[in-house]
Write a protein that holds these residues in place. Structure first.
Motif, PDB file in Angstrom:
ATOM      1  N   UNK A 109     105.701  55.934  -4.835  1.00 24.04           N
ATOM      2  CA  UNK A 109     106.395  56.631  -3.758  1.00 24.04           C
ATOM      3  C   UNK A 109     107.328  57.679  -4.362  1.00 24.04           C
ATOM      4  N   UNK A 110     107.301  58.873  -3.778  1.00 20.54           N
ATOM      5  CA  UNK A 110     108.204  59.945  -4.214  1.00 20.54           C
ATOM      6  C   UNK A 110     109.366  60.149  -3.254  1.00 20.54           C
ATOM      7  N   UNK A 111     109.172  59.843  -1.989  1.00 17.98           N
ATOM      8  CA  UNK A 111     110.219  60.024  -0.998  1.00 17.98           C
ATOM      9  C   UNK A 111     110.029  59.061   0.149  1.00 17.98           C
ATOM     10  N   UNK A 112     111.042  58.990   1.007  1.00 24.07           N
ATOM     11  CA  UNK A 112     111.067  57.988   2.068  1.00 24.07           C
ATOM     12  C   UNK A 112     111.484  58.601   3.401  1.00 24.07           C
ATOM     13  N   UNK A 113     110.841  58.145   4.465  1.00 25.60           N
ATOM     14  CA  UNK A 113     111.340  58.348   5.825  1.00 25.60           C
ATOM     15  C   UNK A 113     111.646  56.961   6.361  1.00 25.60           C
ATOM     16  N   UNK A 114     112.873  56.742   6.776  1.00 26.96           N
ATOM     17  CA  UNK A 114     113.366  55.418   7.145  1.00 26.96           C
ATOM     18  C   UNK A 114     113.439  55.302   8.662  1.00 26.96           C
ATOM     19  N   UNK A 130     119.697  53.574  -0.907  1.00 31.08           N
ATOM     20  CA  UNK A 130     120.794  53.888  -1.820  1.00 31.08           C
ATOM     21  C   UNK A 130     120.588  53.209  -3.166  1.00 31.08           C
ATOM     22  N   UNK A 131     120.076  51.993  -3.144  1.00 27.54           N
ATOM     23  CA  UNK A 131     119.879  51.251  -4.385  1.00 27.54           C
ATOM     24  C   UNK A 131     118.806  51.877  -5.259  1.00 27.54           C
ATOM     25  N   UNK A 132     117.690  52.265  -4.651  1.00 25.84           N
ATOM     26  CA  UNK A 132     116.589  52.812  -5.445  1.00 25.84           C
ATOM     27  C   UNK A 132     116.774  54.302  -5.697  1.00 25.84           C
ATOM     28  N   UNK A 133     117.560  54.968  -4.839  1.00 27.23           N
ATOM     29  CA  UNK A 133     117.974  56.366  -5.012  1.00 27.23           C
ATOM     30  C   UNK A 133     116.809  57.339  -5.106  1.00 27.23           C
ATOM     31  N   UNK A 134     115.890  57.229  -4.156  1.00 28.02           N
ATOM     32  CA  UNK A 134     114.845  58.224  -3.989  1.00 28.02           C
ATOM     33  C   UNK A 134     115.263  59.202  -2.883  1.00 28.02           C
ATOM     34  N   UNK A 135     114.634  60.357  -2.777  1.00 25.65           N
ATOM     35  CA  UNK A 135     114.882  61.224  -1.622  1.00 25.65           C
ATOM     36  C   UNK A 135     114.517  60.485  -0.334  1.00 25.65           C
ATOM     37  N   UNK A 136     115.374  60.562   0.679  1.00 26.49           N
ATOM     38  CA  UNK A 136     115.155  59.796   1.900  1.00 26.49           C
ATOM     39  C   UNK A 136     115.817  60.467   3.093  1.00 26.49           C
ATOM     40  N   UNK A 244     118.111  63.438  -3.816  1.00 26.37           N
ATOM     41  CA  UNK A 244     118.096  61.988  -3.644  1.00 26.37           C
ATOM     42  C   UNK A 244     119.265  61.527  -2.767  1.00 26.37           C
ATOM     43  N   UNK A 245     119.250  60.244  -2.433  1.00 29.42           N
ATOM     44  CA  UNK A 245     120.303  59.692  -1.580  1.00 29.42           C
ATOM     45  C   UNK A 245     121.683  59.920  -2.184  1.00 29.42           C
ATOM     46  N   UNK A 246     121.809  59.692  -3.489  1.00 32.19           N
ATOM     47  CA  UNK A 246     123.130  59.822  -4.119  1.00 32.19           C
ATOM     48  C   UNK A 246     123.631  61.259  -4.147  1.00 32.19           C
ATOM     49  N   UNK A 247     122.747  62.223  -3.956  1.00 30.35           N
ATOM     50  CA  UNK A 247     123.174  63.623  -3.888  1.00 30.35           C
ATOM     51  C   UNK A 247     123.630  64.015  -2.488  1.00 30.35           C
ATOM     52  N   UNK A 248     123.306  63.166  -1.532  1.00 32.22           N
ATOM     53  CA  UNK A 248     123.753  63.394  -0.149  1.00 32.22           C
ATOM     54  C   UNK A 248     124.983  62.552   0.156  1.00 32.22           C
ATOM     55  N   UNK A 249     124.916  61.262  -0.179  1.00 24.63           N
ATOM     56  CA  UNK A 249     125.993  60.343   0.163  1.00 24.63           C
ATOM     57  C   UNK A 249     127.099  60.379  -0.892  1.00 24.63           C
ATOM     58  N   UNK A 250     128.234  60.911  -0.491  1.00 26.25           N
ATOM     59  CA  UNK A 250     129.404  61.015  -1.354  1.00 26.25           C
ATOM     60  C   UNK A 250     130.594  60.375  -0.637  1.00 26.25           C
ATOM     61  N   UNK A 337     124.337  67.303   4.410  1.00 33.34           N
ATOM     62  CA  UNK A 337     123.306  66.481   5.040  1.00 33.34           C
ATOM     63  C   UNK A 337     122.030  66.589   4.214  1.00 33.34           C
ATOM     64  N   UNK A 338     120.984  65.903   4.673  1.00 34.72           N
ATOM     65  CA  UNK A 338     119.700  65.975   3.973  1.00 34.72           C
ATOM     66  C   UNK A 338     119.117  67.381   3.980  1.00 34.72           C
ATOM     67  N   UNK A 339     119.627  68.252   4.821  1.00 37.05           N
ATOM     68  CA  UNK A 339     119.162  69.649   4.807  1.00 37.05           C
ATOM     69  C   UNK A 339     119.719  70.417   3.619  1.00 37.05           C
ATOM     70  N   UNK A 340     120.732  69.860   2.960  1.00 37.34           N
ATOM     71  CA  UNK A 340     121.402  70.555   1.867  1.00 37.34           C
ATOM     72  C   UNK A 340     122.594  71.360   2.311  1.00 37.34           C
ATOM     73  N   UNK A 341     122.797  71.479   3.628  1.00 37.16           N
ATOM     74  CA  UNK A 341     123.928  72.227   4.162  1.00 37.16           C
ATOM     75  C   UNK A 341     125.054  71.267   4.544  1.00 37.16           C
TER      76      UNK A 341
END
Length: 570
Positions: A109-114, A130-136, A244-250, A337-341
């Motif tokens: 898996x490269x990314x996730x939709x939850x 968050x634990x596995x830290x893939x794009x989601x 990845x998740x860690x780049x969004x969630x701060x 957000x996941x959009x990068x904005x």
């Protein structure tokens, strides 16, 4: 673009042959050549009625993934239905998150939709991602449409509590109460009040983990499928940009979630879930942050249980982002957000269309609506209360304790006409924390004694080491830490002890002198009420669960573990 899935599918050796051959099933060879593999983590289940429609949502996600050049894979994951699972869905939130994490890591898996909806599904998905830290990216399943009964709207959850209390008070015939049953759940979707499911969808959006504007879209609304399609496209983009998740969630993301929690009058359960998600990321988040950040945030959303309307009304009135636009100055301007904005940049186009549902900043429903953190000898590690759902006259209160050692003890005695209780009493329920029950059930909003209901009493101070439903209301102190079963002073409270609740001063005190407390021992009946499982998940849970102030996660799951697989098969 380096893809994680290339470790499975790239190359011409036996292992890559096996991985490709077993996954072909009609797919062309190009499906494995540099195309992001997107897992749709799907919590659909007929036994999770709030999520039963997510298979249809998954089809729209698939279309979006294909359109963007990715390969979608439906991945059913553990689903927890709040209304059915016994003894409490919270017992398995951590198990679901652990199982999801392992499947995300173990597969190509490269990314996730939850895809989540019911209370514990979005928290478990976020913890795992968050634990596995893939794009989601999260797609909330959405609330059900408004129900009506006898010409009035019917809020699922909240009106169950209200109507059932009226039956116990002798003011509503039982057959009338039962007739409302088929009117309450009008359509697909989760609870239509500002319960935990609605709250966690809003939390996911405020954290930046959704397509902006999707949270609160009713499950029956075609725009949910449009948003799911867009989320599928975005998932491919997230992989391509390694967002990845860690780049969004701060830390700023959690700041924004706490502001949203207060402004929307969200469920107290969000506290324990946000703490758990932050713990998986290694971010410092504590109860003081909820009090500090939520302080002076106004309640703007007029929804049950704190208000009048329901989630369908919030959506037509502008949705959660229209609420956040009113408190934009309180948000972290850097959190993306996941959009990068940045989230704040998404707010410009969101307006309030019904001021009865979404109040203005100048005329809030409550000026200070944040979750209050209480401390004192009864809760040295903290307890919480939701002032917006409490009776103002009880926020400073002193009364004598009426103690119950378990929920079974409570149910057996609460309606006893000889119970020594009056309107000024403080109902204390213990043995309901993470270890004691186990699983921290939603029982803290204890039904009031029948004799007091018949006398017109509708609220009392209640204290518990468990949780309460996000659809519930009342002056309820919950999440007491440490819980009774973990050595908390709650275990030593006796009938007749005076307890002081002072929410403005953030105090919760047992007014018994230290010498008396030192001489007390935990009673045999109290100890008998604690869980002592012999095997399986419950044994693992009791041995390793953290207290409520740390999110009630398992101690060995705190922190990020990443997406690297330890060993290769074949």
């Amino acid at each position: 673009m380096n893809l994680r899935s290339d470790e499975w599918y790239g190359g011409d050796d036996r292992n890559s042959y096996i991985h490709r051959a077993w996954m072909r099933r009609g797919l062309p060879s190009s499906a494995f050549e540099g195309r992001p593999q997107i897992a749709i983590a799907n919590t659909a289940s007929d036994l999770t009625p709030c999520n039963a429609h997510l298979n249809e949502v998954a089809q729209s996600v698939k279309q979006g993934v294909y359109e963007a050049g990715g390969i979608p894979h439906n991945l059913p994951v553990v689903s927890l239905g709040e209304t059915n699972v016994r003894p409490t869905a919270m017992l398995w939130r951590n198990m679901a998150a652990m199982a999801m994490e392992e499947m995300f890591r173990a597969n190509p898996i490269d990314g996730l939709v939850l895809l989540g909806g019911c209370d514990k599904t979005i928290p478990a998905l976020l913890m795992a991602a968050a634990s596995v830290d893939l794009p989601a990216v999260v797609v909330p399943g959405g609330p059900m449409l408004n129900g009506t009964f006898r010409g009035a709207t019917l809020g699922c959850g909240t009106d169950v509590w209200k109507l059932s209390e009226e039956v116990r008070a002798g003011r509503l015939p039982r057959d009338t109460f039962l007739r409302s049953e088929s009117s309450m759940i009008r359509s697909r979707g989760h609870c239509n009040t500002m319960g935990t499911a609605s709250t966690m969808a809003i939390m996911a959006e405020a954290l930046g983990m959704t397509i902006p504007g999707i949270a609160g879209t009713p499950a029956a609304d075609a725009r949910l499928l449009e948003g799911a399609h867009t989320a599928g496209r975005l998932a491919v983009e997230l992989v391509q940009e390694d967002r990845t998740v860690s780049r969004v969630l701060t830390a700023g993301s959690f700041h924004n979630a706490i502001v949203a929690l207060a402004a929307c009058g969200g469920s107290t359960n969000a506290v324990v879930h946000l703490l758990a998600v932050a713990g998986r990321l290694g971010l410092e988040l504590g109860l003081e942050d909820f009090d500090r950040i939520g302080k002076d945030v106004p309640l703007l959303v007029n929804l049950q249980p704190a208000g009048t309307y329901l989630m369908e009304d919030l959506f037509r009135a502008g949705g959660p982002l229209a609420v956040l636009a009113q408190v934009r100055d309180l948000l972290d301007p850097q959190a993306v957000t996941v959009t990068g904005r940045p989230l704040v940049d998404e707010l410009d186009v969101h307006e309030v269309w019904d001021p009865e549902v979404i109040s203005s900043r100048e005329s809030p429903l409550i000026a200070d609506a944040g979750i209050a953190t209480l401390r004192g000898n009864l809760a040295p590690d903290g307890a919480i209360i939701k002032p917006a759902a409490a009776s103002p006259e009880l926020l400073v209160h002193r009364g004598r304790a009426v103690v119950f050692d378990s929920i079974e003890d409570f149910r057996a005695r609460i309606d006893d006409p000889d119970l020594d209780v009056d309107a000024s009493s403080v109902l204390v329920l213990r043995g309901c924390g993470p270890k004691g029950y186990p699983g921290m059930p939603e029982v803290a909003n204890m039904p009031l004694p029948q004799k007091l209901l018949e006398a017109g009493v509708r609220d009392m101070v209640r204290i518990c080491d468990g949780r309460m439903s996000g659809t519930a209301y009342g002056t309820v102190v919950l999440h007491v830490a440490p819980e009774a079963a973990a050595g908390g002073l709650l275990a030593l409270v006796q009938d007749g002890d005076e307890i002081l609740l002072d929410v403005p001063a953030r105090r919760l005190e047992l007014l018994v002198d230290d010498a008396e407390l030192a001489a007390r021992q935990v009673s045999a009946t109290t100890l008998e009420g604690y869980a002592d499982p012999a095997r399986g998940w419950e044994r693992l849970y009791v041995d390793h669960v953290l207290q409520a102030d740390r999110g009630a996660d398992l101690d060995f799951l705190v922190g990020r573990s990443g997406a690297v697989v330890g060993r290769e098969s074949h």
